[in-house]
Scaffold this motif. Structure first.
Motif, PDB file in Angstrom:
ATOM      1  N   ALA A 226       0.877  -1.177   0.000  1.00  0.00           N
ATOM      2  CA  ALA A 226       0.000   0.000   0.000  1.00  0.00           C
ATOM      3  C   ALA A 226       0.909   1.221   0.000  1.00  0.00           C
ATOM      4  CB  ALA A 226      -0.923  -0.003   1.214  1.00  0.00           C
ATOM      5  N   HIS A 227       1.047   1.848  -1.140  1.00  0.00           N
ATOM      6  CA  HIS A 227       2.038   2.913  -1.322  1.00  0.00           C
ATOM      7  C   HIS A 227       1.369   4.277  -1.450  1.00  0.00           C
ATOM      8  CE1 HIS A 227       5.594   4.637  -3.857  1.00  0.00           C
ATOM      9  NE2 HIS A 227       5.763   4.891  -2.568  1.00  0.00           N
ATOM     10  N   THR A 228       1.248   4.795  -2.686  1.00  0.00           N
ATOM     11  CA  THR A 228       0.688   6.139  -2.828  1.00  0.00           C
ATOM     12  C   THR A 228      -0.789   6.194  -2.456  1.00  0.00           C
ATOM     13  OG1 THR A 228       0.322   5.746  -5.205  1.00  0.00           O
ATOM     14  CG2 THR A 228       2.344   6.875  -4.567  1.00  0.00           C
ATOM     15  N   ASN A 229      -1.483   5.072  -2.511  1.00  0.00           N
ATOM     16  CA  ASN A 229      -2.863   5.067  -2.012  1.00  0.00           C
ATOM     17  C   ASN A 229      -2.892   5.320  -0.510  1.00  0.00           C
ATOM     18  OD1 ASN A 229      -1.595   2.441  -2.226  1.00  0.00           O
ATOM     19  ND2 ASN A 229      -3.466   1.536  -1.408  1.00  0.00           N
ATOM     20  N   LEU A 230      -1.898   4.780   0.220  1.00  0.00           N
ATOM     21  CA  LEU A 230      -1.813   5.046   1.650  1.00  0.00           C
ATOM     22  C   LEU A 230      -1.377   6.482   1.905  1.00  0.00           C
ATOM     23  CD1 LEU A 230      -2.226   3.373   4.288  1.00  0.00           C
ATOM     24  CD2 LEU A 230       0.261   3.179   4.406  1.00  0.00           C
ATOM     25  N   ASP A 231      -0.563   7.033   1.006  1.00  0.00           N
ATOM     26  CA  ASP A 231      -0.184   8.443   1.105  1.00  0.00           C
ATOM     27  C   ASP A 231      -1.403   9.342   0.911  1.00  0.00           C
ATOM     28  OD1 ASP A 231       2.495   7.698   1.359  1.00  0.00           O
ATOM     29  OD2 ASP A 231       2.889   7.901  -0.785  1.00  0.00           O
ATOM     30  N   ASN A 232      -2.328   8.922   0.058  1.00  0.00           N
ATOM     31  CA  ASN A 232      -3.454   9.773  -0.322  1.00  0.00           C
ATOM     32  C   ASN A 232      -4.665   9.654   0.605  1.00  0.00           C
ATOM     33  OD1 ASN A 232      -2.265  11.018  -2.565  1.00  0.00           O
ATOM     34  ND2 ASN A 232      -2.823   9.348  -3.938  1.00  0.00           N
ATOM     35  N   LEU A 233      -4.638   8.751   1.564  1.00  0.00           N
ATOM     36  CA  LEU A 233      -5.735   8.628   2.516  1.00  0.00           C
ATOM     37  C   LEU A 233      -5.495   9.558   3.701  1.00  0.00           C
ATOM     38  CD1 LEU A 233      -6.219   4.729   2.621  1.00  0.00           C
ATOM     39  CD2 LEU A 233      -7.581   6.409   1.348  1.00  0.00           C
ATOM     40  N   SER A 234      -6.538  10.211   4.168  1.00  0.00           N
ATOM     41  CA  SER A 234      -6.371  11.151   5.286  1.00  0.00           C
ATOM     42  C   SER A 234      -5.957  10.440   6.566  1.00  0.00           C
ATOM     43  CB  SER A 234      -7.666  11.933   5.519  1.00  0.00           C
ATOM     44  OG  SER A 234      -8.737  11.067   5.846  1.00  0.00           O
ATOM     45  N   ASN A 235      -6.289   9.157   6.686  1.00  0.00           N
ATOM     46  CA  ASN A 235      -5.874   8.385   7.867  1.00  0.00           C
ATOM     47  C   ASN A 235      -4.691   7.477   7.556  1.00  0.00           C
ATOM     48  OD1 ASN A 235      -7.244   6.633   6.185  1.00  0.00           O
ATOM     49  ND2 ASN A 235      -8.379   5.598   7.803  1.00  0.00           N
TER      50      ASN A 235
ATOM     51  N   VAL B 289      -0.475   7.609   5.721  1.00  0.00           N
ATOM     52  CA  VAL B 289       0.879   8.022   6.097  1.00  0.00           C
ATOM     53  C   VAL B 289       0.898   9.411   6.717  1.00  0.00           C
ATOM     54  CG1 VAL B 289       3.127   8.684   5.154  1.00  0.00           C
ATOM     55  CG2 VAL B 289       2.104   6.508   4.505  1.00  0.00           C
ATOM     56  N   ASN B 290       0.239  10.360   6.078  1.00  0.00           N
ATOM     57  CA  ASN B 290       0.277  11.730   6.579  1.00  0.00           C
ATOM     58  C   ASN B 290      -0.599  11.918   7.814  1.00  0.00           C
ATOM     59  OD1 ASN B 290       2.054  12.905   4.546  1.00  0.00           O
ATOM     60  ND2 ASN B 290       0.389  12.498   3.121  1.00  0.00           N
ATOM     61  N   GLY B 291      -1.683  11.175   7.879  1.00  0.00           N
ATOM     62  CA  GLY B 291      -2.532  11.260   9.062  1.00  0.00           C
ATOM     63  C   GLY B 291      -1.824  10.797  10.317  1.00  0.00           C
ATOM     64  N   ILE B 292      -1.105   9.680  10.221  1.00  0.00           N
ATOM     65  CA  ILE B 292      -0.410   9.171  11.401  1.00  0.00           C
ATOM     66  C   ILE B 292       0.812  10.025  11.724  1.00  0.00           C
ATOM     67  CG2 ILE B 292       1.036   7.479  10.172  1.00  0.00           C
ATOM     68  CD1 ILE B 292       0.533   5.569  12.526  1.00  0.00           C
ATOM     69  N   LEU B 293       1.451  10.616  10.704  1.00  0.00           N
ATOM     70  CA  LEU B 293       2.564  11.528  10.949  1.00  0.00           C
ATOM     71  C   LEU B 293       2.068  12.790  11.649  1.00  0.00           C
ATOM     72  CD1 LEU B 293       5.519  12.372  10.621  1.00  0.00           C
ATOM     73  CD2 LEU B 293       4.970  13.159   8.298  1.00  0.00           C
ATOM     74  N   ALA B 294       0.943  13.315  11.209  1.00  0.00           N
ATOM     75  CA  ALA B 294       0.362  14.502  11.850  1.00  0.00           C
ATOM     76  C   ALA B 294       0.021  14.213  13.310  1.00  0.00           C
ATOM     77  CB  ALA B 294      -0.893  14.941  11.091  1.00  0.00           C
ATOM     78  N   PHE B 295      -0.495  13.015  13.569  1.00  0.00           N
ATOM     79  CA  PHE B 295      -0.814  12.629  14.951  1.00  0.00           C
ATOM     80  C   PHE B 295       0.441  12.581  15.805  1.00  0.00           C
ATOM     81  CE2 PHE B 295      -1.114   9.208  18.107  1.00  0.00           C
ATOM     82  CZ  PHE B 295      -2.175   9.678  18.881  1.00  0.00           C
ATOM     83  N   GLN B 296       1.502  11.984  15.272  1.00  0.00           N
ATOM     84  CA  GLN B 296       2.750  11.878  16.014  1.00  0.00           C
ATOM     85  C   GLN B 296       3.327  13.257  16.338  1.00  0.00           C
ATOM     86  OE1 GLN B 296       4.231   9.124  17.225  1.00  0.00           O
ATOM     87  NE2 GLN B 296       2.656   7.759  16.397  1.00  0.00           N
TER      88      GLN B 296
ATOM     89  N   GLY C 205       1.533  15.944  16.793  1.00  0.00           N
ATOM     90  CA  GLY C 205       0.604  16.697  17.631  1.00  0.00           C
ATOM     91  C   GLY C 205      -0.166  17.772  16.891  1.00  0.00           C
ATOM     92  N   LEU C 206      -0.384  17.593  15.579  1.00  0.00           N
ATOM     93  CA  LEU C 206      -1.135  18.574  14.807  1.00  0.00           C
ATOM     94  C   LEU C 206      -2.638  18.379  14.981  1.00  0.00           C
ATOM     95  CD1 LEU C 206       0.861  18.602  11.429  1.00  0.00           C
ATOM     96  CD2 LEU C 206       1.313  19.859  13.551  1.00  0.00           C
ATOM     97  N   THR C 207      -3.391  19.463  14.917  1.00  0.00           N
ATOM     98  CA  THR C 207      -4.850  19.417  15.039  1.00  0.00           C
ATOM     99  C   THR C 207      -5.479  20.123  13.847  1.00  0.00           C
ATOM    100  OG1 THR C 207      -4.918  21.481  16.317  1.00  0.00           O
ATOM    101  CG2 THR C 207      -4.694  19.426  17.557  1.00  0.00           C
ATOM    102  N   ASP C 208      -6.804  19.952  13.701  1.00  0.00           N
ATOM    103  CA  ASP C 208      -7.567  20.603  12.627  1.00  0.00           C
ATOM    104  C   ASP C 208      -6.928  20.340  11.265  1.00  0.00           C
ATOM    105  OD1 ASP C 208      -9.245  21.820  14.602  1.00  0.00           O
ATOM    106  OD2 ASP C 208      -7.710  23.357  14.896  1.00  0.00           O
ATOM    107  N   CYS C 209      -6.609  19.089  11.008  1.00  0.00           N
ATOM    108  CA  CYS C 209      -5.866  18.732   9.797  1.00  0.00           C
ATOM    109  C   CYS C 209      -6.793  18.521   8.599  1.00  0.00           C
ATOM    110  CB  CYS C 209      -5.060  17.462  10.033  1.00  0.00           C
ATOM    111  SG  CYS C 209      -3.789  17.624  11.308  1.00  0.00           S
ATOM    112  N   HIS C 210      -6.278  18.845   7.411  1.00  0.00           N
ATOM    113  CA  HIS C 210      -6.971  18.507   6.176  1.00  0.00           C
ATOM    114  C   HIS C 210      -5.945  18.280   5.072  1.00  0.00           C
ATOM    115  CE1 HIS C 210      -6.710  22.983   5.813  1.00  0.00           C
ATOM    116  NE2 HIS C 210      -6.424  22.689   4.559  1.00  0.00           N
ATOM    117  N   ILE C 211      -6.394  17.664   3.986  1.00  0.00           N
ATOM    118  CA  ILE C 211      -5.522  17.327   2.865  1.00  0.00           C
ATOM    119  C   ILE C 211      -4.968  18.604   2.232  1.00  0.00           C
ATOM    120  CG2 ILE C 211      -5.457  16.297   0.557  1.00  0.00           C
ATOM    121  CD1 ILE C 211      -5.535  14.225   2.764  1.00  0.00           C
ATOM    122  N   LEU C 212      -3.695  18.582   1.909  1.00  0.00           N
ATOM    123  CA  LEU C 212      -3.038  19.751   1.330  1.00  0.00           C
ATOM    124  C   LEU C 212      -3.437  19.939  -0.136  1.00  0.00           C
ATOM    125  CD1 LEU C 212      -1.024  22.010   2.001  1.00  0.00           C
ATOM    126  CD2 LEU C 212       0.830  20.463   1.330  1.00  0.00           C
ATOM    127  N   ARG C 213      -3.451  18.867  -0.912  1.00  0.00           N
ATOM    128  CA  ARG C 213      -3.875  18.941  -2.315  1.00  0.00           C
ATOM    129  C   ARG C 213      -4.846  17.797  -2.591  1.00  0.00           C
ATOM    130  NH1 ARG C 213       0.214  18.495  -7.373  1.00  0.00           N
ATOM    131  NH2 ARG C 213       1.034  20.470  -6.523  1.00  0.00           N
TER     132      ARG C 213
END
Length: 262
Positions: free
Chosen positions: A98-107, A109-116, A118-126
Motif C-alpha cells: 500500500a504505497h501512494t494510495n496510503l499516502d493519499n488517505l487522510s488516515n 501516512v500523513n494522518g499518522i505523521l500529523a498525529f505523532q 501533535g497537529l490538530t484541525d488537519c486537512h488534505i493539502l492537495r
C-alpha cells in the motif's frame, strides 16, 4: 482462512484505486487460495525481511513500498529482486503493498505523521482531482495547539522521528503554528504549502533548488524519506491485528533505512 480474505480486507481498507497512475500497489505476488498463517509488516521488502517472515511462519508480507515497481525483464537469482521472487515462491509467501494510495488517505501516512507531531484541525493539502472527497489527496496541513519558536519545533520533530539532524532552509518566521507535511518525496507540494499559509513544510528528498524556492515565504525542512513514512508499519499492524486477532501479526525488526547518518 484463505489469503484472499485478508487481501480483500486490505483492498477495502487501503483502496488501491487511489494510488497514483505510476504506482504498483495492491496484491503483488502469491496464491490467494493459500491458507493464511500470519503477516509481517515492513516499509520495504528485503531479503532479511523475507527470512524473518520464514522464521515467524508468516506467509504474508505487507509493505509500504512495492518491491515490483517498474518493469522486470529477467527473473534470476543474479539480482536482488529476482532472488527475492525465487525465495518468496519457494517459501509460499505472498506480498501486498500500500504505497501512494496510503499516502493519499487522510488516515494514512500523513494522518499518522500529523498525529505523532501533535497537529490538530488537519486537512488534505492537495485533494485528488479524480475524486469528490476532500479526504483523499496529497500531503496534509494542520495547526499546533499554540505557536512555538521554530527552533523548539524542529527539536520536537527530531525527537518524534528519531533524527540526529535536519536539513532546513532559511527560517521564514521565528515561530511556528501552521504546519504542512508530506511523507516520502514531497517537493511537488511546496507551492501548495505556501498558498495555504504554512509556517513550515516537512517532507523528504528535498533538493538544493527546492530549498531555494522557499525564498523567505516558508521554512522547509527535509525530515527524510524513510523517517517520514516509518509509522506506516504501526498503521499496518494496528489495522490487521484488530480485524484478524486470531492470527499473528508482526512488525519487522529487519526493516531499515537505506540512508545512513555518519
Amino acid at each position: 482462512m484463505q489469503l484472499s480474505v485478508i487481501i480483500h480486507f486490505l483492498d477495502n481498507e487501503f483502496h488501491p484505486e487511489y494510488q497514483e497512475n505510476y504506482d504498483n500497489s495492491g496484491f503483488l505476488l502469491g496464491n490467494p487460495d493459500t491458507e493464511y498463517t500470519g503477516a509481517l509488516v515492513a516499509i520495504d521488502l528485503t531479503p532479511d525481511v523475507i527470512h524473518e517472515a520464514v522464521s515467524l511462519h508468516a506467509n504474508l508480507i505487507v509493505t509500504h513500498h512495492p518491491f515490483i515497481f517498474s518493469g522486470i525483464k529477467r527473473i534470476t537469482p543474479a539480482n536482488t529482486t529476482g532472488s527475492m521472487i525465487f525465495s518468496l515462491i519457494q517459501n509460499n509467501i505472498a506480498v501486498y503493498a500500500a504505497h501512494t494510495n496510503l499516502d493519499n488517505l487522510s488516515n494514512g501516512v500523513n494522518g499518522i505523521l500529523a498525529f505523532q507531531l501533535g497537529l490538530t484541525d488537519c486537512h488534505i493539502l492537495r485533494p485528488m482531482s479524480e475524486t469528490s472527497s476532500p479526504d483523499i489527496g496529497a500531503g496534509m496541513i494542520g495547526n499546533l495547539p499554540y505557536p512555538i519558536p521554530v527552533s523548539a519545533f524542529i527539536d520536537h520533530v527530531k525527537a518524534c522521528l528519531g533524527l540526529p539532524f535536519l536539513r532546513v532552509s532559511d527560517l521564514a518566521s521565528p515561530a511556528v503554528s501552521r504546519v504542512a507535511i508530506c511523507g516520502g518525496s514531497g517537493s511537488f507540494l511546496i507551492d501548495d504549502a505556501i498558498r495555504q499559509h504554512a509556517d513550515i513544510y516537512l517532507t523528504g528528498d528535498i533538493k538544493y533548488h527546492d530549498f531555494q524556492r522557499a525564498e523567505g515565504r516558508i521554512t522547509i525542512a527535509d525530515i527524510g524519506h524513510y523517517e517520514s513514512e516509518q509509522f506506516a508499519k504501526q498503521l499496518f499492524y494496528s489495522v490487521i491485528s484488530k480485524k484478524f486477532s486470531n492470527f499473528a501479526c508482526f512488525i519487522s525488526q529487519q526493516g531499515r533505512n537505506f540512508v545512513n547518518y555518519m
